[in-house]
Motif scaffolding. Structure first.
Motif, short mmCIF file in Angstrom:
data_model
loop_
_atom_site.label_atom_id
_atom_site.label_comp_id
_atom_site.label_asym_id
_atom_site.label_seq_id
_atom_site.Cartn_x
_atom_site.Cartn_y
_atom_site.Cartn_z
N UNK A 56 0.80 -1.21 0.00
CA UNK A 56 0.00 0.00 0.00
C UNK A 56 0.84 1.28 0.00
N UNK A 57 1.96 1.29 0.74
CA UNK A 57 2.67 2.55 0.91
C UNK A 57 4.15 2.52 0.58
N UNK A 58 4.72 1.37 0.28
CA UNK A 58 6.10 1.32 -0.15
C UNK A 58 7.14 1.31 0.94
N UNK A 59 6.75 1.39 2.22
CA UNK A 59 7.70 1.33 3.33
C UNK A 59 7.63 -0.05 3.96
N UNK A 60 8.65 -0.87 3.82
CA UNK A 60 8.60 -2.23 4.37
C UNK A 60 8.43 -2.24 5.89
N UNK A 61 7.55 -3.13 6.38
CA UNK A 61 7.36 -3.41 7.80
C UNK A 61 6.77 -2.24 8.59
N UNK A 139 5.94 -12.37 13.33
CA UNK A 139 7.19 -12.16 12.58
C UNK A 139 7.05 -10.99 11.61
N UNK A 140 8.12 -10.20 11.52
CA UNK A 140 8.08 -9.01 10.67
C UNK A 140 9.45 -8.81 10.04
N UNK A 141 9.87 -9.76 9.22
CA UNK A 141 11.21 -9.74 8.63
C UNK A 141 11.18 -9.07 7.27
N UNK A 142 12.24 -8.32 6.98
CA UNK A 142 12.35 -7.69 5.67
C UNK A 142 13.78 -7.25 5.44
N UNK A 143 14.06 -6.93 4.18
CA UNK A 143 15.37 -6.41 3.80
C UNK A 143 15.18 -5.00 3.26
N UNK A 144 15.87 -4.04 3.88
CA UNK A 144 15.77 -2.64 3.48
C UNK A 144 17.17 -2.15 3.13
N UNK A 145 17.35 -1.75 1.89
CA UNK A 145 18.64 -1.24 1.43
C UNK A 145 19.77 -2.24 1.70
N UNK A 146 19.47 -3.53 1.57
CA UNK A 146 20.48 -4.56 1.75
C UNK A 146 20.69 -5.01 3.18
N UNK A 147 19.98 -4.44 4.15
CA UNK A 147 20.13 -4.80 5.56
C UNK A 147 18.88 -5.52 6.06
N UNK A 149 16.09 -6.69 8.82
CA UNK A 149 15.39 -6.22 10.03
C UNK A 149 14.32 -7.25 10.41
N UNK A 150 14.09 -7.39 11.73
CA UNK A 150 13.20 -8.45 12.21
C UNK A 150 11.98 -7.92 12.96
N UNK A 162 14.32 8.09 20.19
CA UNK A 162 14.92 7.43 19.03
C UNK A 162 15.08 5.95 19.33
N UNK A 163 14.00 5.20 19.18
CA UNK A 163 13.99 3.75 19.42
C UNK A 163 14.02 3.02 18.09
N UNK A 164 14.37 1.73 18.16
CA UNK A 164 14.45 0.93 16.93
C UNK A 164 13.08 0.68 16.32
#
Length: 237
Positions: A56-61, A139-147, A149-150, A162-164
């Motif tokens: 819907x919005x292009x921002x993973x997770x 579970x909320x796994x994805x790859x953003x810019x080659x990195x 995230x879980x 400024x939290x993760x």
């Protein structure tokens, strides 16, 4: 009574019932609403929701946006006005913290904190991250810019820590990428109605031990992960 904050005996002439009966009916009504609708409308996004969000919005997770608002308390008792008032609101208020997704689904609401607080105080008290700390978040796994995230995250603004699990836009964008990221983050709440899709039951993961809780707590408040995620999202867009 619930909508206007009236006392129980103020409704006796209108509905022809006594104060004790009115209070009992109100309590039962609130309890049954919570029992019937809380799992669907105040539940953590499940795996089906998380998989649908990036489309819907292009921002993973990205799980939604979170913010706090002050609700003016007209009938605040005089003895409580000091702890519920701030100079910038001109009277006693109660704070509401809410999380909503792109389709305006408000799946988290934390209400009743004294109005002398702000968004930082409230998020330290609310239950919005309880599922993450208890290991019950889906579970909320994805790859953003080659990195890799879980965990998922929420869009916020400048006052929040400024939290993760929180992503803030740049207050003073210094280049086109930063400006595009700020504009994209502010336009996520486009309406999209998915009422035809049947709701998936809430996710209940394994119960973690105390040591795992401490590790999740540290990860939740990881300042470096916050900046890394924001930079990766900026490059992703």
């Amino acid at each position: 009574m619930l909508a206007y904050g009236l006392a129980g005996d103020q409704c006796d002439e209108y509905v022809r019932i006594g104060e004790s009966t009115a209070m009992e009916c109100l309590q039962k009504f609130c309890r049954y609403v919570i029992e019937i609708y809380s799992d669907v409308y105040l539940g953590m996004p499940n795996e089906q929701d998380i998989q649908r969000y990036p489309i819907k919005h292009g921002l993973p997770r990205m799980l939604g946006s979170t913010d706090c608002m002050h609700w003016y308390w007209k009938n605040c008792p005089v003895a409580w006005k000091g702890q519920y008032a701030r100079d910038d609101h001109g009277g006693p208020t109660i704070m509401l913290e809410a999380v909503e997704s792109y389709d305006l689904w408000i799946w988290h609401a934390y209400f009743g904190v004294a109005g002398s607080n702000n968004g930082v105080n409230v998020i330290n008290q609310s239950s919005v991250f309880n599922e993450v700390l208890e290991g019950m978040a889906p579970p909320c796994n994805s790859t953003v810019n080659g990195n890799e995230y879980t965990t998922g995250y929420y869009l916020t603004y400048g006052i929040y820590p400024e939290w993760s699990t929180l992503v803030k836009s740049f207050t003073y964008p210094q280049n086109k990428k930063m400006l595009d990221f700020k504009d994209e983050g502010g336009a996520i709440t486009d309406w999209s109605n998915d009422e035809d899709e049947p709701p998936e039951p809430p996710f209940h993961g394994p119960t973690s031990d105390f040591q795992a809780y401490i590790e999740w707590f540290k990860d939740l408040r990881n300042n470096e992960a916050h900046h890394a995620l924001r930079n990766d999202l900026m490059e992703h867009l």
